[in-house]
Design an enzyme around this catalytic site. Sequence first.
Site, PDB file in Angstrom:
ATOM      1  N   SER A  16       0.838  -1.211   0.000  1.00 35.07           N
ATOM      2  CA  SER A  16       0.000   0.000   0.000  1.00 35.07           C
ATOM      3  C   SER A  16       0.870   1.256   0.000  1.00 35.07           C
ATOM      4  O   SER A  16       0.625   2.211  -0.739  1.00 35.07           O
ATOM      5  CB  SER A  16      -0.894   0.032   1.247  1.00 35.07           C
ATOM      6  OG  SER A  16      -1.814  -1.014   1.200  1.00 35.07           O
ATOM      7  N   GLN A 174      -9.102   2.198  -0.732  1.00 36.82           N
ATOM      8  CA  GLN A 174      -8.848   2.515  -2.143  1.00 36.82           C
ATOM      9  C   GLN A 174      -9.799   3.611  -2.611  1.00 36.82           C
ATOM     10  O   GLN A 174      -9.392   4.548  -3.314  1.00 36.82           O
ATOM     11  CB  GLN A 174      -9.016   1.264  -3.007  1.00 36.82           C
ATOM     12  CG  GLN A 174      -7.944   0.220  -2.743  1.00 36.82           C
ATOM     13  CD  GLN A 174      -8.120  -1.041  -3.570  1.00 36.82           C
ATOM     14  OE1 GLN A 174      -9.101  -1.188  -4.303  1.00 36.82           O
ATOM     15  NE2 GLN A 174      -7.185  -1.958  -3.451  1.00 36.82           N
ATOM     16  N   ASP A 324      -7.095  -8.039   4.187  1.00 38.18           N
ATOM     17  CA  ASP A 324      -6.333  -8.955   3.323  1.00 38.18           C
ATOM     18  C   ASP A 324      -5.861 -10.211   4.054  1.00 38.18           C
ATOM     19  O   ASP A 324      -5.234 -11.081   3.445  1.00 38.18           O
ATOM     20  CB  ASP A 324      -5.115  -8.223   2.737  1.00 38.18           C
ATOM     21  CG  ASP A 324      -5.536  -7.144   1.742  1.00 38.18           C
ATOM     22  OD1 ASP A 324      -6.630  -7.276   1.149  1.00 38.18           O
ATOM     23  OD2 ASP A 324      -4.788  -6.169   1.572  1.00 38.18           O
ATOM     24  N   LYS A 351     -12.271  -9.082  -4.191  1.00 39.62           N
ATOM     25  CA  LYS A 351     -10.809  -8.909  -4.174  1.00 39.62           C
ATOM     26  C   LYS A 351     -10.236  -9.511  -5.461  1.00 39.62           C
ATOM     27  O   LYS A 351     -10.957  -9.683  -6.433  1.00 39.62           O
ATOM     28  CB  LYS A 351     -10.221  -9.563  -2.919  1.00 39.62           C
ATOM     29  CG  LYS A 351     -10.643  -8.856  -1.638  1.00 39.62           C
ATOM     30  CD  LYS A 351     -10.100  -7.451  -1.593  1.00 39.62           C
ATOM     31  CE  LYS A 351     -10.554  -6.675  -0.385  1.00 39.62           C
ATOM     32  NZ  LYS A 351     -10.195  -5.269  -0.448  1.00 39.62           N
ATOM     33  N   ARG A 355     -12.585 -14.131  -2.755  1.00 45.27           N
ATOM     34  CA  ARG A 355     -11.715 -14.724  -1.725  1.00 45.27           C
ATOM     35  C   ARG A 355     -12.475 -15.480  -0.656  1.00 45.27           C
ATOM     36  O   ARG A 355     -11.903 -16.334   0.018  1.00 45.27           O
ATOM     37  CB  ARG A 355     -10.924 -13.611  -1.034  1.00 45.27           C
ATOM     38  CG  ARG A 355      -9.553 -13.506  -1.551  1.00 45.27           C
ATOM     39  CD  ARG A 355      -8.697 -12.571  -0.763  1.00 45.27           C
ATOM     40  NE  ARG A 355      -7.615 -12.187  -1.654  1.00 45.27           N
ATOM     41  CZ  ARG A 355      -6.903 -11.104  -1.544  1.00 45.27           C
ATOM     42  NH1 ARG A 355      -7.133 -10.253  -0.568  1.00 45.27           N
ATOM     43  NH2 ARG A 355      -5.936 -10.854  -2.402  1.00 45.27           N
ATOM     44  N   ARG A 397      -2.864 -14.101  -2.606  1.00 40.08           N
ATOM     45  CA  ARG A 397      -3.035 -14.439  -1.182  1.00 40.08           C
ATOM     46  C   ARG A 397      -3.632 -15.846  -1.012  1.00 40.08           C
ATOM     47  O   ARG A 397      -3.345 -16.527  -0.025  1.00 40.08           O
ATOM     48  CB  ARG A 397      -3.868 -13.379  -0.464  1.00 40.08           C
ATOM     49  CG  ARG A 397      -3.167 -12.020  -0.485  1.00 40.08           C
ATOM     50  CD  ARG A 397      -3.663 -11.045   0.548  1.00 40.08           C
ATOM     51  NE  ARG A 397      -3.309  -9.684   0.155  1.00 40.08           N
ATOM     52  CZ  ARG A 397      -2.118  -9.121   0.372  1.00 40.08           C
ATOM     53  NH1 ARG A 397      -1.163  -9.769   0.983  1.00 40.08           N
ATOM     54  NH2 ARG A 397      -1.887  -7.877  -0.031  1.00 40.08           N
TER      55      ARG A 397
HETATM   56  C1  S3P Z   1      -5.629  -1.293  -0.083  1.00 39.38           C
HETATM   57  C2  S3P Z   1      -6.895  -1.349   0.413  1.00 39.38           C
HETATM   58  C3  S3P Z   1      -7.667  -2.590   0.551  1.00 39.38           C
HETATM   59  C4  S3P Z   1      -6.789  -3.826   0.430  1.00 39.38           C
HETATM   60  C5  S3P Z   1      -5.795  -3.709  -0.683  1.00 39.38           C
HETATM   61  C6  S3P Z   1      -4.887  -2.512  -0.471  1.00 39.38           C
HETATM   62  C7  S3P Z   1      -4.946   0.013  -0.194  1.00 39.38           C
HETATM   63  O1  S3P Z   1      -8.650  -2.627  -0.474  1.00 39.38           O
HETATM   64  O2  S3P Z   1      -7.588  -4.967   0.236  1.00 39.38           O
HETATM   65  O3  S3P Z   1      -4.995  -4.874  -0.765  1.00 39.38           O
HETATM   66  O4  S3P Z   1      -3.711   0.031  -0.354  1.00 39.38           O
HETATM   67  O5  S3P Z   1      -5.644   1.035  -0.090  1.00 39.38           O
HETATM   68  P1  S3P Z   1     -10.107  -1.932  -0.269  1.00 39.38           P
HETATM   69  O6  S3P Z   1      -9.888  -0.490  -0.125  1.00 39.38           O
HETATM   70  O7  S3P Z   1     -10.854  -2.257  -1.518  1.00 39.38           O
HETATM   71  O8  S3P Z   1     -10.679  -2.594   0.927  1.00 39.38           O
END
Ligand code: S3P
Length: 442
Positions: A16, A174, A324, A351, A355, A397
């Site tokens: 991230s 996200q 995750d 995902k 998942r 994963r």
């Molecule tokens: C992430 C947010 C998560 C996570 C992803 C990374 C990020 O997704 O599952 O692996 O870096 O902002 P969501 O925002 O869709 O939950």
Amino acid sequence: MQISLSGSVSAPGDKSISHRALILGALAEGTTKITGLLEGDDILHTANAMRSFGVRVTRQGAVEGAGAGAWQVEGCGARGFSAPDAPINFGNAGTGARLILGAAAGFNLDVSYCGDESLSSRPMSRVLTPLREMGAIFMARGDKLPLSQKPSAVPEGKNALSPISFTPPHASAQVKSCILLAGLQACGTTIVHEKRLTRDHTENMLEAFGVQVNRETIGSGQKVSINGPAHLCSTTINVPGDPSSAAFLIAGALIVPGSDITVKNVMMNPTRTGLFNVLTQMGAYLRADNVRRSGGETIADFHVKHSNLFGVIVPPERAASMIDEYPILAVISAFAKGKTVMKGLDELRVKESDRLFGTYQLLTDNGVDAQIDGDDLIVRGGIVAGGGVVKTHHDHRIAMSALILGLGAQQKISIDDESMIATSFPNFFDLMASLGANIERL
Ligand code: S3P
């Protein structure tokens, strides 16, 4: 039978934070230096996307341990992103896709975007809807990739985007990050209301790049806002170790009798440590040593030993802080005494694969007693027979979780495809081997 795991390894750079460092570095004025950048496929796609927008991104050299590097980004600053001459390919990366769509939305560009088969089946309406509300123009069949961004008909010198006040229907970092990044180019205050706090790396990193971020805690959520147009100043980013990747190493040590390992440099940001709290509740020997601050985050070295675990109930409120980690928690639960109930996992269905189903399938194909009940996953622990060939559904994963399950199972477990592991954990096999794991690559 797997012999015990032992030794000390460093967790790979956080995925991230690595995406965000490249994107914010690309938007900033001046040269941003990044150390410990995760060199997984997802991140390399983001680096290439930034290059396509006319930003110079270079690898300066390797950093201790494979899979991480020192990188430099010469940001576009006031010049803004320029139009790429070929479609931008996000690969398998949902984070790269959603954050970059936001970061680029404020520039009057004609751009096409695409991704791999898994990413092309994932919902993009969750970001396209608010971005369109801000004035961006996107053409997309079924609001999925491939899609294109069109220049909007605003007079020269005016901002293409207007600020919005938005409440994402799902707890999603996200989506929050996409809107905030678009808000950097909008004239006025862009606000995101989160019902439940999600990982706050975008907010933290925007501050490191000199942007004022206003955050107000409201119950278990927050109101976060920025004022645009905002100016980002280059900085230095040290990427901490990824707790989501460390989880696989930790899981291996917890389930294989006699194991005793240390995983160094693991980020302890409270928006990411849900799994560690659950494991402690389950009776895990999991000790955070040498807790320190680095690059604006708290990091620690985790000392982990094989543990006799017992099942727990994981409430839905935990989901955002360990979204995750459910596949690997489900694997760990297969070795715990009694029943583990993981509640409120609806977001797992969108995902890199479904998942929730993929995790259920990987367990039941290897003799574990598991059940999906609505949005909940229930696992009853015991002896794990193994012997299955796990379908990974293009999901890194699921692939790593299956291999860890194999370490504790009575019979060998195989996976149909290892290639996706490189998206987030390029040195997974090397690190596992250095701890003594017996994972055979065909
Ligand atoms: C992430 C947010 C998560 C996570 C992803 C990374 C990020 O997704 O599952 O692996 O870096 O902002 P969501 O925002 O869709 O939950």
